[in-house]
Design a protein around this motif. Sequence first.
Motif, PDB file in Angstrom:
ATOM      1  N   ILE A 125       0.851  -0.850   0.627  1.00 31.21           N
ATOM      2  CA  ILE A 125      -0.125   0.457   0.198  1.00 31.21           C
ATOM      3  C   ILE A 125       0.780   1.115   0.783  1.00 31.21           C
ATOM      4  CG2 ILE A 125      -1.620   0.912   1.275  1.00 31.21           C
ATOM      5  CD1 ILE A 125      -2.380  -1.560   2.691  1.00 31.21           C
ATOM      6  N   GLY A 128       5.415   4.511  -4.267  1.00 28.17           N
ATOM      7  CA  GLY A 128       6.310   5.420  -3.763  1.00 28.17           C
ATOM      8  C   GLY A 128       7.605   5.043  -3.278  1.00 28.17           C
ATOM      9  N   LYS A 129       8.540   5.699  -2.741  1.00 26.53           N
ATOM     10  CA  LYS A 129      10.142   5.586  -3.060  1.00 26.53           C
ATOM     11  C   LYS A 129      10.336   4.476  -2.050  1.00 26.53           C
ATOM     12  CE  LYS A 129      10.727   9.772  -1.481  1.00 26.53           C
ATOM     13  NZ  LYS A 129       9.498  10.812  -0.964  1.00 26.53           N
ATOM     14  N   GLY A 131       7.521   2.112  -1.642  1.00 24.50           N
ATOM     15  CA  GLY A 131       6.775   0.463  -2.032  1.00 24.50           C
ATOM     16  C   GLY A 131       7.740   0.318  -2.875  1.00 24.50           C
ATOM     17  N   ASP A 150      -1.925   2.361  -4.856  1.00 20.87           N
ATOM     18  CA  ASP A 150      -1.631   3.532  -4.452  1.00 20.87           C
ATOM     19  C   ASP A 150      -2.667   4.391  -4.776  1.00 20.87           C
ATOM     20  OD1 ASP A 150       1.658   5.187  -4.876  1.00 20.87           O
ATOM     21  OD2 ASP A 150      -0.343   6.275  -4.785  1.00 20.87           O
ATOM     22  N   PHE A 171       3.415   2.323   3.876  1.00 19.94           N
ATOM     23  CA  PHE A 171       4.477   3.446   3.941  1.00 19.94           C
ATOM     24  C   PHE A 171       3.562   4.855   2.424  1.00 19.94           C
ATOM     25  CE2 PHE A 171       8.060   1.890   5.782  1.00 19.94           C
ATOM     26  CZ  PHE A 171       8.332   1.530   6.146  1.00 19.94           C
ATOM     27  N   THR A 172       3.019   5.812   2.916  1.00 23.48           N
ATOM     28  CA  THR A 172       2.220   6.578   1.886  1.00 23.48           C
ATOM     29  C   THR A 172       1.978   7.590   2.699  1.00 23.48           C
ATOM     30  OG1 THR A 172      -0.254   6.092   3.291  1.00 23.48           O
ATOM     31  CG2 THR A 172       0.199   4.760   1.539  1.00 23.48           C
ATOM     32  N   THR A 176      -2.835   9.860   5.407  1.00 23.32           N
ATOM     33  CA  THR A 176      -3.510   8.232   4.676  1.00 23.32           C
ATOM     34  C   THR A 176      -3.807   7.068   4.960  1.00 23.32           C
ATOM     35  OG1 THR A 176      -1.611   8.631   2.964  1.00 23.32           O
ATOM     36  CG2 THR A 176      -4.086   9.651   2.423  1.00 23.32           C
ATOM     37  N   ASN A 180      -6.352   3.285   5.432  1.00 28.43           N
ATOM     38  CA  ASN A 180      -4.888   2.200   4.750  1.00 28.43           C
ATOM     39  C   ASN A 180      -5.577   0.950   5.387  1.00 28.43           C
ATOM     40  OD1 ASN A 180      -4.605   3.415   2.402  1.00 28.43           O
ATOM     41  ND2 ASN A 180      -2.483   3.609   2.920  1.00 28.43           N
ATOM     42  N   SER A 220       6.308   1.063  13.278  1.00 26.75           N
ATOM     43  CA  SER A 220       7.569   1.692  13.584  1.00 26.75           C
ATOM     44  C   SER A 220       7.682   2.697  12.916  1.00 26.75           C
ATOM     45  CB  SER A 220       8.591   0.857  13.376  1.00 26.75           C
ATOM     46  OG  SER A 220       9.728   1.110  14.025  1.00 26.75           O
ATOM     47  N   ASN A 222      10.134   4.134  12.760  1.00 27.91           N
ATOM     48  CA  ASN A 222      12.180   3.669  11.583  1.00 27.91           C
ATOM     49  C   ASN A 222      12.217   2.134  11.957  1.00 27.91           C
ATOM     50  OD1 ASN A 222      14.909   3.900  10.952  1.00 27.91           O
ATOM     51  ND2 ASN A 222      14.308   6.185  10.841  1.00 27.91           N
ATOM     52  N   PHE A 223      12.143   1.430  10.278  1.00 26.46           N
ATOM     53  CA  PHE A 223      12.457   0.008  10.592  1.00 26.46           C
ATOM     54  C   PHE A 223      14.518  -0.094  10.642  1.00 26.46           C
ATOM     55  CE2 PHE A 223       8.324  -0.132   9.976  1.00 26.46           C
ATOM     56  CZ  PHE A 223       7.432  -1.105  10.032  1.00 26.46           C
ATOM     57  N   ASP A 261       6.128  15.600   7.428  1.00 25.76           N
ATOM     58  CA  ASP A 261       5.815  15.540   8.756  1.00 25.76           C
ATOM     59  C   ASP A 261       7.347  16.696   9.353  1.00 25.76           C
ATOM     60  OD1 ASP A 261       6.664  13.528   7.740  1.00 25.76           O
ATOM     61  OD2 ASP A 261       6.158  12.374   9.667  1.00 25.76           O
ATOM     62  N   ARG A 341      17.743   4.207   1.589  1.00 26.87           N
ATOM     63  CA  ARG A 341      16.217   3.561   2.434  1.00 26.87           C
ATOM     64  C   ARG A 341      16.531   2.078   2.338  1.00 26.87           C
ATOM     65  NH1 ARG A 341      15.110   8.163  -0.084  1.00 26.87           N
ATOM     66  NH2 ARG A 341      13.773  10.114   0.750  1.00 26.87           N
ATOM     67  N   PHE A 344      15.527   0.787   6.155  1.00 27.19           N
ATOM     68  CA  PHE A 344      14.080   1.537   5.994  1.00 27.19           C
ATOM     69  C   PHE A 344      13.130  -0.321   6.005  1.00 27.19           C
ATOM     70  CE2 PHE A 344      15.445   5.827   5.908  1.00 27.19           C
ATOM     71  CZ  PHE A 344      15.947   5.653   6.940  1.00 27.19           C
TER      72      PHE A 344
HETATM   73  N1  LIG Z   1       9.135   4.008   9.524  1.00 24.74           N
HETATM   74  C1  LIG Z   1       9.768   3.972   8.504  1.00 24.74           C
HETATM   75  O1  LIG Z   1      11.403   3.014   8.377  1.00 24.74           O
HETATM   76  C2  LIG Z   1      10.225   5.717   7.673  1.00 24.74           C
HETATM   77  C3  LIG Z   1       8.683   5.392   7.029  1.00 24.74           C
HETATM   78  N2  LIG Z   1       8.974   6.316   6.225  1.00 24.74           N
HETATM   79  C4  LIG Z   1       7.098   7.189   5.981  1.00 24.74           C
HETATM   80  O2  LIG Z   1       6.624   6.294   5.221  1.00 24.74           O
HETATM   81  C5  LIG Z   1       6.351   7.721   4.178  1.00 24.74           C
HETATM   82  C6  LIG Z   1       6.148   7.652   2.892  1.00 24.74           C
HETATM   83  O3  LIG Z   1       7.399   8.024   2.816  1.00 24.74           O
HETATM   84  P1  LIG Z   1       8.407   7.223   0.925  1.00 24.74           P
HETATM   85  O4  LIG Z   1       8.089   5.999   0.472  1.00 24.74           O
HETATM   86  O5  LIG Z   1       9.446   7.925   1.401  1.00 24.74           O
HETATM   87  O6  LIG Z   1       6.711   8.012   0.663  1.00 24.74           O
HETATM   88  P2  LIG Z   1       6.503   8.604  -1.214  1.00 24.74           P
HETATM   89  O7  LIG Z   1       5.660  10.262  -1.117  1.00 24.74           O
HETATM   90  O8  LIG Z   1       7.724   8.520  -2.028  1.00 24.74           O
HETATM   91  O9  LIG Z   1       5.643   7.236  -1.105  1.00 24.74           O
HETATM   92  C7  LIG Z   1       4.543   7.765  -1.184  1.00 24.74           C
HETATM   93  C8  LIG Z   1       3.265   6.623  -1.778  1.00 24.74           C
HETATM   94  O10 LIG Z   1       2.036   7.025  -1.176  1.00 24.74           O
HETATM   95  C9  LIG Z   1       0.687   6.767  -2.185  1.00 24.74           C
HETATM   96  N3  LIG Z   1      -0.587   7.289  -1.887  1.00 24.74           N
HETATM   97  C10 LIG Z   1      -0.526   8.146  -0.888  1.00 24.74           C
HETATM   98  N4  LIG Z   1      -1.760   9.035  -0.404  1.00 24.74           N
HETATM   99  C11 LIG Z   1      -2.282   7.368  -0.887  1.00 24.74           C
HETATM  100  C12 LIG Z   1      -3.301   6.300  -0.685  1.00 24.74           C
HETATM  101  N5  LIG Z   1      -4.345   7.205  -0.056  1.00 24.74           N
HETATM  102  N6  LIG Z   1      -3.435   4.810  -0.794  1.00 24.74           N
HETATM  103  C13 LIG Z   1      -2.456   4.583  -1.245  1.00 24.74           C
HETATM  104  N7  LIG Z   1      -1.593   4.564  -1.674  1.00 24.74           N
HETATM  105  C14 LIG Z   1      -1.300   6.449  -1.330  1.00 24.74           C
HETATM  106  C15 LIG Z   1       1.686   8.369  -2.762  1.00 24.74           C
HETATM  107  O11 LIG Z   1       0.663   7.741  -4.019  1.00 24.74           O
HETATM  108  C16 LIG Z   1       2.768   7.628  -3.510  1.00 24.74           C
HETATM  109  O12 LIG Z   1       2.792   6.818  -3.886  1.00 24.74           O
HETATM  110  C17 LIG Z   1       5.606   8.893   4.865  1.00 24.74           C
HETATM  111  O13 LIG Z   1       5.169   8.728   6.293  1.00 24.74           O
HETATM  112  C18 LIG Z   1       7.912   8.596   5.808  1.00 24.74           C
HETATM  113  O14 LIG Z   1       7.763   8.838   6.904  1.00 24.74           O
HETATM  114  C19 LIG Z   1       9.555   7.229   5.239  1.00 24.74           C
HETATM  115  C20 LIG Z   1      11.169   6.057   5.351  1.00 24.74           C
HETATM  116  C21 LIG Z   1      11.466   5.522   6.504  1.00 24.74           C
END
Ligand SMILES: NC(=O)C1=CN([C@@H]2O[C@H](COP(=O)(O)OP(=O)(O)OC[C@H]3O[C@@H](n4cnc5c(N)ncnc54)[C@H](O)[C@@H]3O)[C@@H](O)[C@H]2O)C=CC1
Length: 370
Positions: A125, A128-129, A131, A150, A171-172, A176, A180, A220, A222-223, A261, A341, A344
Amino acid sequence: MQDDVVIMYVFVMTVDVPVGGSSVNLDVAHPCRPVQFDFGVEKVRAGVSVECSRVDDLYRLAVCGLQRFEWKEFVFPDVVQQLFHGARAEKFIFTNKSNEIQVKSLSLREKISAYYLKNMKIALIGYGKMGHMIEQIALERGHEIVSIIDIDNREDFASEAFRSADVAIEFTTPQTAYDNYLQAFAAGVKVVSGSTGWIPEHGEEVRRLCREEGHTLFWSSNFSLGVAIFGAVNRYLAHIMSGFPAYDVRMEEVHHVHKLDAPSGTAITLAEDLIHAIGRKDKWVKGTFTAPDGTVSGTEACAANELRVDSIRRGEVPGIHSVVYDSEADCITITHDAHNRKGFALGAVLAAEYTATHEGLLTMDDLFQF
Ligand SMILES: NC(=O)C1=CN([C@@H]2O[C@H](COP(=O)(O)OP(=O)(O)OC[C@H]3O[C@@H](n4cnc5c(N)ncnc54)[C@H](O)[C@@H]3O)[C@@H](O)[C@H]2O)C=CC1
Ligand SMILES: O=C(O)C1=N[C@H](C(=O)O)C[C@H](O)C1
């Protein structure tokens, strides 16, 4: 001094598992592997016997610098026999050399799959980067991606393909993520999520859904393994520094310009842990925010009981977190700096492997007990 010896009872499956390379590194002995059953470990050291029972123990003992592991015959409990027809016991010797566990007397062809329950069906779900990177790592680890949802195909939550997933990895965005989770729960699919920024609004309800209504979420901020270790160092350092009030403490996080954020979820987790361990701070507050164009808003001023967290948005930085203790005499800083990444994404897939066989509200503490 006599080497530590671990007598470990392990079973080996006859199925193929991609191991890669001629030795097995810590990743294979990673605690996140979904070993559902206990295999007994007896640690013999200077006449002392210690009972261990999980892959986590192997990992920890390895990191502690154990010299030799002996894997001996395993007597299968009923549950393992039910789950794994055709499993057989074998004996292997593992040695630990500079934090790497190398397998001796185990040819690659024999494939140690003791760590796999099965290849999983994973739904993504958010594509993006994160996913994309998760997809790559999940495939490398032999899993199948059965559904990718997506923003433009959210109706796929109702699809058979999505419902067939063992776990969905989400990861959205902060806005959202909660919806999800509800969609996935309604489809009967467990969720692993790294989305940040949703907890103030929905944290309570999500906890209730997992604790009282039987849903499963592994979340988490951060994974990455590195941040899990860093978190343990942060807690330990805060514990020490609680006795040294001459040091004030603040935090700083740096991320790429696309991040929605601030402060980051990781910074909030680190701040909450720190506050828990140190007496003189009882809440974290947003400090300065440095925008991509260098404009600074917010303030460095805060009360003595407040932990200030500064945020900086710059270029494509994957994530840097620092905790800074400053006194008139000197400064102690600890920093975690993600190079990319991958950490993560690997952590999220490992968490999914764990989640496939566990229930409820799960966190990194379920995987690592540092
Ligand atoms: N916990 C961890 O280890 C990490 C957490 N993150 C978090 O993960 C989240 C996503 O990060 P990235 O992939 O870098 O962001 P990104 O912006 O590259 O990807 C997010 C994706 O979610 C999609 N999206 C948006 N709304 C949606 C919906 N309602 N349903 C389905 N898809 C939807 C977007 O179109 C996009 O493809 C952010 O909140 C970031 O802070 C990021 C990296 C590591
Ligand atoms: O948005 C990101 O990129 C990241 N978000 C997580 C966070 O908010 O802490 C984890 C990591 O720092 C990358």
